[in-house]
Scaffold this motif. Structure first.
Motif, PDB file in Angstrom:
ATOM      1  N   ARG A 416       0.891  -1.225  -0.078  1.00 45.04           N
ATOM      2  CA  ARG A 416      -0.081   0.001  -0.165  1.00 45.04           C
ATOM      3  C   ARG A 416       0.793   1.255  -0.024  1.00 45.04           C
ATOM      4  O   ARG A 416       0.718   2.296  -0.825  1.00 45.04           O
ATOM      5  CB  ARG A 416      -0.953  -0.074   1.109  1.00 45.04           C
ATOM      6  CG  ARG A 416      -1.730   1.298   0.997  1.00 45.04           C
ATOM      7  CD  ARG A 416      -2.782   1.049   2.309  1.00 45.04           C
ATOM      8  NE  ARG A 416      -3.630   2.399   2.449  1.00 45.04           N
ATOM      9  CZ  ARG A 416      -4.803   2.627   3.118  1.00 45.04           C
ATOM     10  NH1 ARG A 416      -5.304   1.682   3.479  1.00 45.04           N
ATOM     11  NH2 ARG A 416      -5.078   4.063   3.002  1.00 45.04           N
ATOM     12  N   GLU A 420       0.747   3.956  -3.014  1.00 43.87           N
ATOM     13  CA  GLU A 420       0.364   5.518  -2.758  1.00 43.87           C
ATOM     14  C   GLU A 420       1.463   6.509  -3.101  1.00 43.87           C
ATOM     15  O   GLU A 420       0.917   7.478  -3.710  1.00 43.87           O
ATOM     16  CB  GLU A 420      -0.055   5.536  -1.217  1.00 43.87           C
ATOM     17  CG  GLU A 420      -1.406   4.820  -0.937  1.00 43.87           C
ATOM     18  CD  GLU A 420      -1.591   5.112   0.454  1.00 43.87           C
ATOM     19  OE1 GLU A 420      -0.837   5.426   1.356  1.00 43.87           O
ATOM     20  OE2 GLU A 420      -2.779   5.011   0.675  1.00 43.87           O
ATOM     21  N   GLU A 457      -9.144   1.169   8.333  1.00 41.45           N
ATOM     22  CA  GLU A 457      -8.400   2.505   8.034  1.00 41.45           C
ATOM     23  C   GLU A 457      -7.831   3.144   9.382  1.00 41.45           C
ATOM     24  O   GLU A 457      -6.640   3.651   9.183  1.00 41.45           O
ATOM     25  CB  GLU A 457      -9.267   3.282   7.239  1.00 41.45           C
ATOM     26  CG  GLU A 457      -8.778   4.635   6.768  1.00 41.45           C
ATOM     27  CD  GLU A 457      -7.543   4.315   5.627  1.00 41.45           C
ATOM     28  OE1 GLU A 457      -6.831   5.222   5.326  1.00 41.45           O
ATOM     29  OE2 GLU A 457      -7.788   3.393   4.756  1.00 41.45           O
ATOM     30  N   GLU A 458      -8.680   3.284  10.263  1.00 38.74           N
ATOM     31  CA  GLU A 458      -8.304   3.849  11.543  1.00 38.74           C
ATOM     32  C   GLU A 458      -7.105   3.324  12.312  1.00 38.74           C
ATOM     33  O   GLU A 458      -6.302   3.784  13.018  1.00 38.74           O
ATOM     34  CB  GLU A 458      -9.418   4.247  12.412  1.00 38.74           C
ATOM     35  CG  GLU A 458     -10.549   5.133  11.934  1.00 38.74           C
ATOM     36  CD  GLU A 458     -11.281   4.604  10.968  1.00 38.74           C
ATOM     37  OE1 GLU A 458     -11.433   3.297  10.686  1.00 38.74           O
ATOM     38  OE2 GLU A 458     -12.255   5.272  10.283  1.00 38.74           O
ATOM     39  N   TYR A 460      -5.080   1.040  10.763  1.00 35.56           N
ATOM     40  CA  TYR A 460      -3.534   0.709  10.371  1.00 35.56           C
ATOM     41  C   TYR A 460      -3.275   2.087   9.970  1.00 35.56           C
ATOM     42  O   TYR A 460      -1.922   1.935   9.402  1.00 35.56           O
ATOM     43  CB  TYR A 460      -3.932  -0.167   9.071  1.00 35.56           C
ATOM     44  CG  TYR A 460      -3.893  -1.748   9.335  1.00 35.56           C
ATOM     45  CD1 TYR A 460      -2.852  -2.391   9.752  1.00 35.56           C
ATOM     46  CD2 TYR A 460      -5.336  -2.121   9.432  1.00 35.56           C
ATOM     47  CE1 TYR A 460      -2.840  -3.637  10.004  1.00 35.56           C
ATOM     48  CE2 TYR A 460      -5.344  -3.712   9.689  1.00 35.56           C
ATOM     49  CZ  TYR A 460      -4.257  -4.156  10.051  1.00 35.56           C
ATOM     50  OH  TYR A 460      -4.171  -5.549  10.582  1.00 35.56           O
ATOM     51  N   ARG A 461      -3.725   3.139   9.777  1.00 40.55           N
ATOM     52  CA  ARG A 461      -3.256   4.491   9.013  1.00 40.55           C
ATOM     53  C   ARG A 461      -1.995   4.719   9.924  1.00 40.55           C
ATOM     54  O   ARG A 461      -0.684   5.058   9.344  1.00 40.55           O
ATOM     55  CB  ARG A 461      -4.118   5.378   9.194  1.00 40.55           C
ATOM     56  CG  ARG A 461      -3.784   6.923   8.637  1.00 40.55           C
ATOM     57  CD  ARG A 461      -2.872   7.025   7.357  1.00 40.55           C
ATOM     58  NE  ARG A 461      -3.771   6.884   6.316  1.00 40.55           N
ATOM     59  CZ  ARG A 461      -3.422   6.491   5.044  1.00 40.55           C
ATOM     60  NH1 ARG A 461      -1.944   6.630   4.721  1.00 40.55           N
ATOM     61  NH2 ARG A 461      -4.304   6.036   4.157  1.00 40.55           N
ATOM     62  N   LYS A 465       2.333   4.604   8.753  1.00 43.55           N
ATOM     63  CA  LYS A 465       3.213   5.771   8.982  1.00 43.55           C
ATOM     64  C   LYS A 465       4.590   5.108   9.515  1.00 43.55           C
ATOM     65  O   LYS A 465       5.534   5.645   9.109  1.00 43.55           O
ATOM     66  CB  LYS A 465       2.545   7.029   9.627  1.00 43.55           C
ATOM     67  CG  LYS A 465       3.392   8.289   9.932  1.00 43.55           C
ATOM     68  CD  LYS A 465       2.763   9.139  10.604  1.00 43.55           C
ATOM     69  CE  LYS A 465       3.508  10.495  10.704  1.00 43.55           C
ATOM     70  NZ  LYS A 465       4.704  10.354  11.645  1.00 43.55           N
TER      71      LYS A 465
END
Length: 485
Positions: A416, A420, A457-458, A460-461, A465
């Motif tokens: 990912r 991106e 999403e919450e 793994y975000r 990073k």
């Protein structure tokens, strides 16, 4: 009259596969030859030889030819009706190269149907062990090529990619530099795909645009060889490569060898073979904007693109379906072999135990992250096993179940992150409720895609990073290699 059918061949790293379909695209036959198991006399591991420097990786050319002999004999013994085959094509592992010795064209053209093909061709190769995509031994050749054309970005703008160690032009340059006599004995250089097509054609098959885009030699816009790149690699190279052709070209009828030995119709057509990744894009019928991930010996991420912008990361290739458009590709070398090694070490060699261990741990792995590179990775350039706890401290080991989740989560976070960076927009080609463990266990079978669970999403975000930041710490010799980011 026998119902028409069509054959597809896959000359991959670990095996040769064949599939026959009828005119309704129904599978009517399939088989394979596994190199390690079915051809033990070649003593390969995972279909390859990893040399003592751990960077040089090759495969024996005659093993591929003998595998073809073996699978055709299996088909014949099963009663397969070769006369019904109207056309055949196929795919080959990308970047690998085959070196035909001077005079081999006549041997290939006049092979005796009384003999298996590998016996006729045993003296036809000036390099007996072909460099393949897993090879990482050409750093100096990469540097030379980039300097010759004005830098990494300029090379990418010409050929779709900066210089990569596995790319064929750099492998050719190494052979010319280290063994010039082998190079001078060579009259034609094939990719694995065009080599395979040559076996069926009874003549040297041309390299197709799409697979040719993975050589650091083809001008992807004009679809001709780049003179500056050729000159930087070896003298007289254009003549040894021949003229590239569109990936869907009909090359001609099958060699009389196959009509006489197996009963193929003389009218059976040979369509240009291409690389395995372009073939995946074609086979999955991707459209512009679609993205797909292939889990194989190497993991690959690819998509259809209309107006590419070549960059220092990733690759732009000519589209095999539409020669006026392109495909983008990211490659991760530590794929299924890496997963299988952790499965063997942490789950007693059982995918069921692997799945149970993965399910027993929580998403996010309590902040534990890992980088798993048994061989020199491509994206990013790194090697070794690197484990970090939730406080970003490097640790020597994880519990087995934590190791398994760190491997899987790490591999997919890397995909990912690097996608991106290239500005990819994800649209799933299919949705089904399967676990990540099922994807890994079943890959590379087709038809699997994953929809993130609620809250993913919450969760793994912040991990993404952290993973991106830690990745910079494990990159290999960032100042000395031509592949440094």
């Amino acid at each position: 009259m026998a119902a028409p059918c069509y054959l597809g061949w896959d000359f991959s790293t670990q095996q040769l596969k064949v599939i026959a379909i009828d005119e309704q695209l129904r599978v009517i036959y399939e088989d394979n030859v596994h190199f390690d198991k079915d051809l033990p006399e070649f003593k390969t591991q995972g279909g390859v030889y990893i040399h003592s420097d751990r960077l040089t990786v090759t495969s024996p050319v005659l093993m591929w030819v003998k595998a073809l002999d073996m699978i055709l004999e299996k088909m014949k013994s099963s009663g397969f009706n070769f006369s019904q085959v109207r056309a055949l094509s196929g795919a080959g592992q990308q970047h690998g190269s085959v070196y035909w010795k001077k005079g081999s064209i006549q041997i290939l053209k006049n092979a005796s149907p009384e003999l298996p093909l590998h016996q006729s061709l045993k003296a036809c190769f000036s390099v007996s062990n072909s460099p393949i995509w897993m090879d990482s031994s050409t750093a100096s050749q990469c540097s030379t090529l980039e300097k010759a054309v004005g830098g990494a970005q300029h090379l990418a703008s010409i050929t779709g990619s900066r210089a990569y160690e596995r790319f064929t032009g750099n492998q050719i340059a190494k052979i010319y530099s280290q063994n010039p006599e082998f190079y001078m004995q060579t009259e034609r250089i094939s990719l694995v795909s065009s080599f395979a097509a040559s076996l069926f054609l009874g003549a040297y098959a041309p390299i197709d645009y799409s697979d040719g885009s993975g050589m650091n030699l083809l001008q992807i816009w004009e679809k001709v060889w780049s003179a500056s790149c050729l000159d930087a690699c070896a003298p007289g190279l254009e003549e040894k490569l021949g003229c590239p052709v569109p990936s869907h070209s009909v090359l001609g009828p099958i060699s009389p060898y196959y009509s006489q030995r197996y009963g193929f119709s003389p009218d059976c057509k040979i369509v240009a073979f291409t690389g395995d990744n372009p073939a995946s894009l074609a086979g999955m019928r991707l459209q512009e904007g679609d993205i797909a991930i292939s889990l194989g010996t190497s993991d690959t991420l690819f998509l259809w693109i209309q107006e590419p912008t070549p960059a220092l990361e990733g690759h732009i290739l000519c589209n095999p379906v539409d020669s006026q458009t392109y495909m983008a590709l990211l490659c991760f070398k530590n794929g299924s072999l890496m997963r299988e090694r952790i499965r063997d070490d942490c789950a007693s060699g059982s995918w069921d135990e692997f799945s149970k261990a993965l399910s027993s741990t929580v998403a996010g792995n309590n902040g534990n992250l890992g980088f798993y590179f048994d061989v020199m990775e491509i994206t990013p350039e790194a090697t070794g096993i690197h484990r970090f706890n939730r406080d970003n401290q490097k640790v020597s080991d994880f519990p087995k179940e934590v190791e398994i989740r760190a491997l899987i989560e790490g591999q997919f976070m890397a995909k990912r992150i690097h996608a991106e960076k290239l500005g990819y927009k994800v649209r799933l080609v299919a949705e089904t409720n399967v676990s990540l463990a099922d994807v890994v266990k079943l890959a590379p079978e087709p038809g699997l895609a994953v929809t993130p669970t609620a809250g993913a999403e919450e969760l793994y975000r912040p991990l993404l990073k952290r993973y991106a930041e830690l990745e910079q710490k494990v990159i290999y010799n960032p100042t000395s290699s031509c592949l440094a980011k």
